[in-house]
Design a protein around this motif. Structure first.
Motif, PDB file in Angstrom:
ATOM      1  N   LEU A 109       0.836  -1.201   0.000  1.00 45.31           N
ATOM      2  CA  LEU A 109       0.000   0.000   0.000  1.00 45.31           C
ATOM      3  C   LEU A 109       0.871   1.251   0.000  1.00 45.31           C
ATOM      4  O   LEU A 109       1.800   1.363   0.797  1.00 45.31           O
ATOM      5  N   VAL A 110       0.567   2.173  -0.910  1.00 42.54           N
ATOM      6  CA  VAL A 110       1.235   3.471  -0.943  1.00 42.54           C
ATOM      7  C   VAL A 110       0.186   4.577  -0.880  1.00 42.54           C
ATOM      8  O   VAL A 110      -0.989   4.355  -1.201  1.00 42.54           O
ATOM      9  N   VAL A 111       0.640   5.757  -0.458  1.00 37.78           N
ATOM     10  CA  VAL A 111      -0.248   6.911  -0.366  1.00 37.78           C
ATOM     11  C   VAL A 111       0.387   8.102  -1.060  1.00 37.78           C
ATOM     12  O   VAL A 111       1.607   8.270  -1.040  1.00 37.78           O
ATOM     13  N   HIS A 112      -0.453   8.898  -1.717  1.00 39.32           N
ATOM     14  CA  HIS A 112      -0.065  10.195  -2.269  1.00 39.32           C
ATOM     15  C   HIS A 112      -0.918  11.218  -1.544  1.00 39.32           C
ATOM     16  O   HIS A 112      -2.134  11.031  -1.420  1.00 39.32           O
ATOM     17  N   ILE A 113      -0.298  12.298  -1.100  1.00 42.40           N
ATOM     18  CA  ILE A 113      -1.016  13.312  -0.338  1.00 42.40           C
ATOM     19  C   ILE A 113      -0.879  14.654  -1.027  1.00 42.40           C
ATOM     20  O   ILE A 113       0.222  15.161  -1.233  1.00 42.40           O
ATOM     21  N   TRP A 114      -2.005  15.224  -1.399  1.00 46.35           N
ATOM     22  CA  TRP A 114      -2.065  16.547  -2.010  1.00 46.35           C
ATOM     23  C   TRP A 114      -2.666  17.491  -0.984  1.00 46.35           C
ATOM     24  O   TRP A 114      -3.761  17.244  -0.473  1.00 46.35           O
ATOM     25  N   ILE A 115      -1.960  18.565  -0.673  1.00 46.74           N
ATOM     26  CA  ILE A 115      -2.390  19.531   0.334  1.00 46.74           C
ATOM     27  C   ILE A 115      -2.722  20.837  -0.375  1.00 46.74           C
ATOM     28  O   ILE A 115      -1.909  21.365  -1.129  1.00 46.74           O
ATOM     29  N   LYS A 116      -3.932  21.334  -0.103  1.00 44.31           N
ATOM     30  CA  LYS A 116      -4.423  22.543  -0.778  1.00 44.31           C
ATOM     31  C   LYS A 116      -4.687  23.637   0.243  1.00 44.31           C
ATOM     32  O   LYS A 116      -5.290  23.381   1.295  1.00 44.31           O
ATOM     33  N   ASN A 117      -4.251  24.862  -0.059  1.00 42.21           N
ATOM     34  CA  ASN A 117      -4.495  25.977   0.859  1.00 42.21           C
ATOM     35  C   ASN A 117      -5.765  26.732   0.475  1.00 42.21           C
ATOM     36  O   ASN A 117      -6.420  26.413  -0.523  1.00 42.21           O
ATOM     37  N   LYS A 118      -6.090  27.754   1.251  1.00 44.81           N
ATOM     38  CA  LYS A 118      -7.324  28.521   1.021  1.00 44.81           C
ATOM     39  C   LYS A 118      -7.292  29.292  -0.290  1.00 44.81           C
ATOM     40  O   LYS A 118      -8.330  29.659  -0.822  1.00 44.81           O
ATOM     41  N   SER A 119      -6.089  29.521  -0.818  1.00 41.29           N
ATOM     42  CA  SER A 119      -5.956  30.224  -2.100  1.00 41.29           C
ATOM     43  C   SER A 119      -6.089  29.282  -3.290  1.00 41.29           C
ATOM     44  O   SER A 119      -5.980  29.706  -4.432  1.00 41.29           O
ATOM     45  N   GLY A 120      -6.278  27.994  -3.022  1.00 41.25           N
ATOM     46  CA  GLY A 120      -6.415  27.023  -4.103  1.00 41.25           C
ATOM     47  C   GLY A 120      -5.088  26.525  -4.648  1.00 41.25           C
ATOM     48  O   GLY A 120      -5.054  25.889  -5.694  1.00 41.25           O
ATOM     49  N   GLU A 121      -4.003  26.799  -3.933  1.00 48.22           N
ATOM     50  CA  GLU A 121      -2.676  26.331  -4.362  1.00 48.22           C
ATOM     51  C   GLU A 121      -2.365  24.997  -3.690  1.00 48.22           C
ATOM     52  O   GLU A 121      -2.885  24.696  -2.616  1.00 48.22           O
ATOM     53  N   TRP A 122      -1.481  24.249  -4.333  1.00 51.33           N
ATOM     54  CA  TRP A 122      -1.085  22.927  -3.865  1.00 51.33           C
ATOM     55  C   TRP A 122       0.322  22.981  -3.286  1.00 51.33           C
ATOM     56  O   TRP A 122       1.213  23.590  -3.879  1.00 51.33           O
ATOM     57  N   LEU A 123       0.524  22.309  -2.152  1.00 50.69           N
ATOM     58  CA  LEU A 123       1.854  22.225  -1.543  1.00 50.69           C
ATOM     59  C   LEU A 123       2.604  21.071  -2.187  1.00 50.69           C
ATOM     60  O   LEU A 123       2.193  19.915  -2.085  1.00 50.69           O
ATOM     61  N   ILE A 124       3.675  21.393  -2.883  1.00 52.97           N
ATOM     62  CA  ILE A 124       4.501  20.355  -3.507  1.00 52.97           C
ATOM     63  C   ILE A 124       5.910  20.476  -2.950  1.00 52.97           C
ATOM     64  O   ILE A 124       6.329  21.543  -2.484  1.00 52.97           O
ATOM     65  N   SER A 125       6.635  19.383  -2.985  1.00 56.09           N
ATOM     66  CA  SER A 125       7.998  19.384  -2.456  1.00 56.09           C
ATOM     67  C   SER A 125       8.967  18.892  -3.521  1.00 56.09           C
ATOM     68  O   SER A 125       8.591  18.193  -4.462  1.00 56.09           O
ATOM     69  N   LYS A 126      10.213  19.268  -3.327  1.00 55.75           N
ATOM     70  CA  LYS A 126      11.278  18.865  -4.252  1.00 55.75           C
ATOM     71  C   LYS A 126      12.031  17.687  -3.643  1.00 55.75           C
ATOM     72  O   LYS A 126      12.412  17.712  -2.471  1.00 55.75           O
ATOM     73  N   VAL A 154      -6.565  14.165  -0.352  1.00 54.65           N
ATOM     74  CA  VAL A 154      -6.534  15.618  -0.478  1.00 54.65           C
ATOM     75  C   VAL A 154      -6.841  16.196   0.897  1.00 54.65           C
ATOM     76  O   VAL A 154      -7.843  15.829   1.528  1.00 54.65           O
ATOM     77  N   PHE A 155      -5.950  17.083   1.353  1.00 52.91           N
ATOM     78  CA  PHE A 155      -6.126  17.752   2.641  1.00 52.91           C
ATOM     79  C   PHE A 155      -6.183  19.253   2.424  1.00 52.91           C
ATOM     80  O   PHE A 155      -5.486  19.784   1.561  1.00 52.91           O
ATOM     81  N   ASP A 156      -7.003  19.924   3.216  1.00 52.69           N
ATOM     82  CA  ASP A 156      -7.039  21.391   3.256  1.00 52.69           C
ATOM     83  C   ASP A 156      -6.156  21.818   4.418  1.00 52.69           C
ATOM     84  O   ASP A 156      -6.366  21.365   5.559  1.00 52.69           O
ATOM     85  N   TYR A 157      -5.166  22.681   4.124  1.00 51.87           N
ATOM     86  CA  TYR A 157      -4.245  23.111   5.176  1.00 51.87           C
ATOM     87  C   TYR A 157      -3.513  24.359   4.705  1.00 51.87           C
ATOM     88  O   TYR A 157      -3.129  24.457   3.544  1.00 51.87           O
ATOM     89  N   ASP A 158      -3.331  25.289   5.617  1.00 49.95           N
ATOM     90  CA  ASP A 158      -2.587  26.510   5.325  1.00 49.95           C
ATOM     91  C   ASP A 158      -1.371  26.588   6.227  1.00 49.95           C
ATOM     92  O   ASP A 158      -1.479  26.333   7.434  1.00 49.95           O
ATOM     93  N   CYS A 159      -0.241  26.927   5.654  1.00 47.09           N
ATOM     94  CA  CYS A 159       0.972  27.148   6.431  1.00 47.09           C
ATOM     95  C   CYS A 159       1.960  27.917   5.556  1.00 47.09           C
ATOM     96  O   CYS A 159       1.795  28.019   4.345  1.00 47.09           O
ATOM     97  N   SER A 160       2.974  28.427   6.194  1.00 53.00           N
ATOM     98  CA  SER A 160       4.049  29.103   5.481  1.00 53.00           C
ATOM     99  C   SER A 160       5.128  28.080   5.132  1.00 53.00           C
ATOM    100  O   SER A 160       5.395  27.163   5.913  1.00 53.00           O
ATOM    101  N   ILE A 161       5.738  28.242   3.993  1.00 56.18           N
ATOM    102  CA  ILE A 161       6.857  27.364   3.602  1.00 56.18           C
ATOM    103  C   ILE A 161       7.954  27.438   4.661  1.00 56.18           C
ATOM    104  O   ILE A 161       8.621  26.438   4.955  1.00 56.18           O
ATOM    105  N   ASP A 162       8.131  28.608   5.270  1.00 64.65           N
ATOM    106  CA  ASP A 162       9.165  28.790   6.299  1.00 64.65           C
ATOM    107  C   ASP A 162       8.916  27.932   7.531  1.00 64.65           C
ATOM    108  O   ASP A 162       9.845  27.694   8.308  1.00 64.65           O
ATOM    109  N   ASP A 163       7.688  27.483   7.734  1.00 62.15           N
ATOM    110  CA  ASP A 163       7.360  26.666   8.902  1.00 62.15           C
ATOM    111  C   ASP A 163       7.590  25.175   8.671  1.00 62.15           C
ATOM    112  O   ASP A 163       7.421  24.373   9.593  1.00 62.15           O
ATOM    113  N   LEU A 164       7.965  24.785   7.457  1.00 65.63           N
ATOM    114  CA  LEU A 164       8.161  23.372   7.142  1.00 65.63           C
ATOM    115  C   LEU A 164       9.537  22.902   7.607  1.00 65.63           C
ATOM    116  O   LEU A 164      10.495  23.673   7.651  1.00 65.63           O
ATOM    117  N   THR A 165       9.623  21.624   7.927  1.00 62.33           N
ATOM    118  CA  THR A 165      10.887  20.980   8.271  1.00 62.33           C
ATOM    119  C   THR A 165      11.082  19.843   7.283  1.00 62.33           C
ATOM    120  O   THR A 165      10.288  18.899   7.255  1.00 62.33           O
TER     121      THR A 165
END
Length: 167
Positions: A33-50, A114-125
């Motif tokens: 089993l694998v999972v893909h997680i797409w996180i969307k903010n209130k502006s309709g943008e998606w959080l993606i990582s490199k 799909v998750f709804d979540y807002d945060c700043s990129i600076d707050d990520l680890t």
């Protein structure tokens, strides 16, 4: 440390067996089993990582994802992967299962959340050797990145286009 995964049959029924990540798949009738997680903010943008430079598909963008560990539910795996890779504690009720499908090429079942979540990129680890950057991107920008091969290849592109919109 070698992860331990539950083994499923071709109908997504647990077999009661487990397998080490390094030895999967053992035969053509075993899946994990694998999972893909797409996180969307209130502006309709998606959080993606490199992806980190040492990984397969180095320095390409992606949604968060990974394999469920033995004994772990799909949702628990999704929440754990986001916490590990980005340092975010997503509220359990802030997301839903968008799509689930079997991938015979990878011998897995893929659950897309799909998750709804807002945060700043600076707050990520970022998890060392997994992720090295992140950004909020519009659906249009992700579509452009996919076409420009700046995003990891998605074996089932239609689900991503269904999610972000056919642009």
């Amino acid at each position: 440390m070698d992860e331990l995964w539950d083994v499923y049959d071709e109908n997504r029924i647990l077999t009661g067996d487990t397998v080490k990540r390094s030895s999967h798949p053992r035969n053509k009738d075993e899946y994990h089993l694998v999972v893909h997680i797409w996180i969307k903010n209130k502006s309709g943008e998606w959080l993606i990582s490199k992806r980190a430079p040492n990984k397969f598909y180095p320095l390409l963008w992606e949604c968060t994802g990974g394999s469920a560990l033995a004994g772990e539910s799909s949702l628990d795996a999704a929440l754990r992967e986001v916490k590990e890779e980005l340092g975010i504690d997503l509220p359990r009720g802030s997301g839903c299962l968008f799509k689930s499908f079997k991938r015979t090429v990878y011998q897995d079942f893929c659950d897309v959340y799909v998750f709804d979540y807002d945060c700043s990129i600076d707050d990520l680890t970022f998890q060392e050797n997994e992720t090295c950057d992140a950004m909020w991107a519009s659906s249009k920008e992700i579509h452009r990145m996919i076409m420009a091969k700046e995003f990891i290849p998605l074996d089932n592109m239609q689900y991503a286009f269904d999610l972000i919109g056919n642009l």
